[in-house]
Enzyme design. Structure first.
Site, PDB file in Angstrom:
ATOM      1  N   VAL A 169       0.791  -1.208  -0.046  1.00  0.00           N
ATOM      2  CA  VAL A 169       0.050  -0.030  -0.129  1.00  0.00           C
ATOM      3  C   VAL A 169       0.891   1.159  -0.006  1.00  0.00           C
ATOM      4  CG1 VAL A 169      -0.272   0.140   2.474  1.00  0.00           C
ATOM      5  CG2 VAL A 169      -1.960   0.894   1.123  1.00  0.00           C
ATOM      6  N   ASP A 170       2.001   1.204   0.594  1.00  0.00           N
ATOM      7  CA  ASP A 170       2.934   2.295   0.700  1.00  0.00           C
ATOM      8  C   ASP A 170       3.629   2.626  -0.756  1.00  0.00           C
ATOM      9  OD1 ASP A 170       4.928   4.038   1.594  1.00  0.00           O
ATOM     10  OD2 ASP A 170       6.135   2.560   2.435  1.00  0.00           O
ATOM     11  N   GLY A 203       0.231  -7.250   5.457  1.00  0.00           N
ATOM     12  CA  GLY A 203       0.775  -7.624   4.228  1.00  0.00           C
ATOM     13  C   GLY A 203       2.150  -8.194   4.429  1.00  0.00           C
ATOM     14  N   TYR A 239       4.305  -7.240   6.454  1.00  0.00           N
ATOM     15  CA  TYR A 239       4.747  -7.442   7.834  1.00  0.00           C
ATOM     16  C   TYR A 239       4.426  -8.785   8.438  1.00  0.00           C
ATOM     17  CZ  TYR A 239       7.142  -3.124   8.025  1.00  0.00           C
ATOM     18  OH  TYR A 239       7.974  -1.897   7.839  1.00  0.00           O
TER      19      TYR A 239
HETATM   20  P1  ADP Z   1       2.613  -3.945   5.899  1.00  0.00           P
HETATM   21  O1  ADP Z   1       3.800  -3.951   5.584  1.00  0.00           O
HETATM   22  O2  ADP Z   1       1.751  -2.865   7.078  1.00  0.00           O
HETATM   23  O3  ADP Z   1       2.056  -5.303   6.155  1.00  0.00           O
HETATM   24  P2  ADP Z   1       1.438  -4.057   3.231  1.00  0.00           P
HETATM   25  O4  ADP Z   1       1.221  -2.961   2.354  1.00  0.00           O
HETATM   26  O5  ADP Z   1       2.307  -4.932   2.610  1.00  0.00           O
HETATM   27  O6  ADP Z   1       1.708  -3.442   4.779  1.00  0.00           O
HETATM   28  O7  ADP Z   1       0.165  -4.699   3.270  1.00  0.00           O
HETATM   29  C1  ADP Z   1      -1.042  -3.997   4.396  1.00  0.00           C
HETATM   30  C2  ADP Z   1      -2.258  -4.365   3.473  1.00  0.00           C
HETATM   31  O8  ADP Z   1      -2.575  -3.463   2.442  1.00  0.00           O
HETATM   32  C3  ADP Z   1      -2.439  -5.739   2.691  1.00  0.00           C
HETATM   33  O9  ADP Z   1      -3.656  -6.324   3.296  1.00  0.00           O
HETATM   34  C4  ADP Z   1      -2.456  -5.295   1.597  1.00  0.00           C
HETATM   35  O10 ADP Z   1      -3.190  -6.327   0.658  1.00  0.00           O
HETATM   36  C5  ADP Z   1      -3.116  -3.953   1.386  1.00  0.00           C
HETATM   37  N1  ADP Z   1      -2.911  -3.027   0.308  1.00  0.00           N
HETATM   38  C6  ADP Z   1      -2.126  -3.026  -0.741  1.00  0.00           C
HETATM   39  N2  ADP Z   1      -2.093  -1.990  -1.682  1.00  0.00           N
HETATM   40  C7  ADP Z   1      -3.530  -1.570  -1.445  1.00  0.00           C
HETATM   41  C8  ADP Z   1      -4.194  -0.455  -1.656  1.00  0.00           C
HETATM   42  N3  ADP Z   1      -3.803   0.265  -2.918  1.00  0.00           N
HETATM   43  N4  ADP Z   1      -5.245  -0.219  -1.277  1.00  0.00           N
HETATM   44  C9  ADP Z   1      -5.673  -0.871   0.069  1.00  0.00           C
HETATM   45  N5  ADP Z   1      -5.117  -1.674   0.534  1.00  0.00           N
HETATM   46  C10 ADP Z   1      -3.893  -2.269  -0.177  1.00  0.00           C
END
Ligand code: ADP
Length: 169
Positions: free
Chosen positions: A30-31, A116, A118
């Protein structure tokens, strides 16, 4: 509170929450999606923040996003569950709500923090997220909160937790 399946970068709210890493210098998931949608100014703003400890949160403008602001929070990396992961995850939500109060924000959208890359099990993260959101809403009535789940299974997990919490009350 509303649970939806979607892409958080498209949310037209006061602030979207970013599940960032402690450098705040961008990552995957998501970042990465938020940085791509916000444009390079977001990274430039993040560079001035000096990172962010796990459980805390920092605010930037949203730049090219439909959201006015981004609240960057750093969730715990899952290390088996006995390393204060639950507490640190709860603290992320609280830190975000504290910033929202400070900046008088009325609408927030959260992703599923830490579940995700993490590796925090979503079945354990969802009740923590929903409890913290419910408590914040009880204390701050005008606030609107949307949890944006990226996958259908994630959405179903959150929905089941929300329904179970409703039955317990
Ligand atoms: P973390 O490192 O905190 O685990 P991630 O980005 O890997 O963060 O994942 C956190 C959640 O965000 C996951 O459930 C992933 O599927 C979700 N995610 C990824 N892209 C998006 C998006 N564009 N909008 C909403 N959620 C998303």
């Amino acid at each position: 509170m509303t649970l939806i399946r979607g892409d958080i970068t498209e949310m037209r709210v006061d602030a979207i929450v970013n599940a960032a890493n402690s450098s705040l210098l961008g990552g995957g998931g998501v970042d990465g999606a938020i940085h791509r949608a916000a444009g390079p100014e977001l990274l430039a703003a993040c560079r001035t923040l000096g990172g962010c400890p796990t459980g805390e949160a920092k605010l930037t403008p949203g730049y090219n996003l439909s959201a006015r602001f981004v609240i960057h929070t750093v969730g715990p990396v899952w290390r088996g569950g006995a390393h204060r992961e639950d507490e640190l995850l709860a603290r992320c939500y609280r830190s975000c709500f504290a910033l929202a109060r400070e900046h008088a924000l009325r609408s927030l959208a959260f992703p599923s923090i830490s579940t995700g890359a993490y590796g925090f099990p979503i079945e354990r993260a969802a009740p923590i997220a929903l409890r913290e959101i419910r408590q914040a809403l009880a204390a701050n009535a005008p606030l609107r909160v949307t949890v944006v789940l990226f996958g259908q299974r994630d959405l179903e997990t959150y929905q089941a937790c929300l329904e179970a919490a409703g039955r317990r009350r």
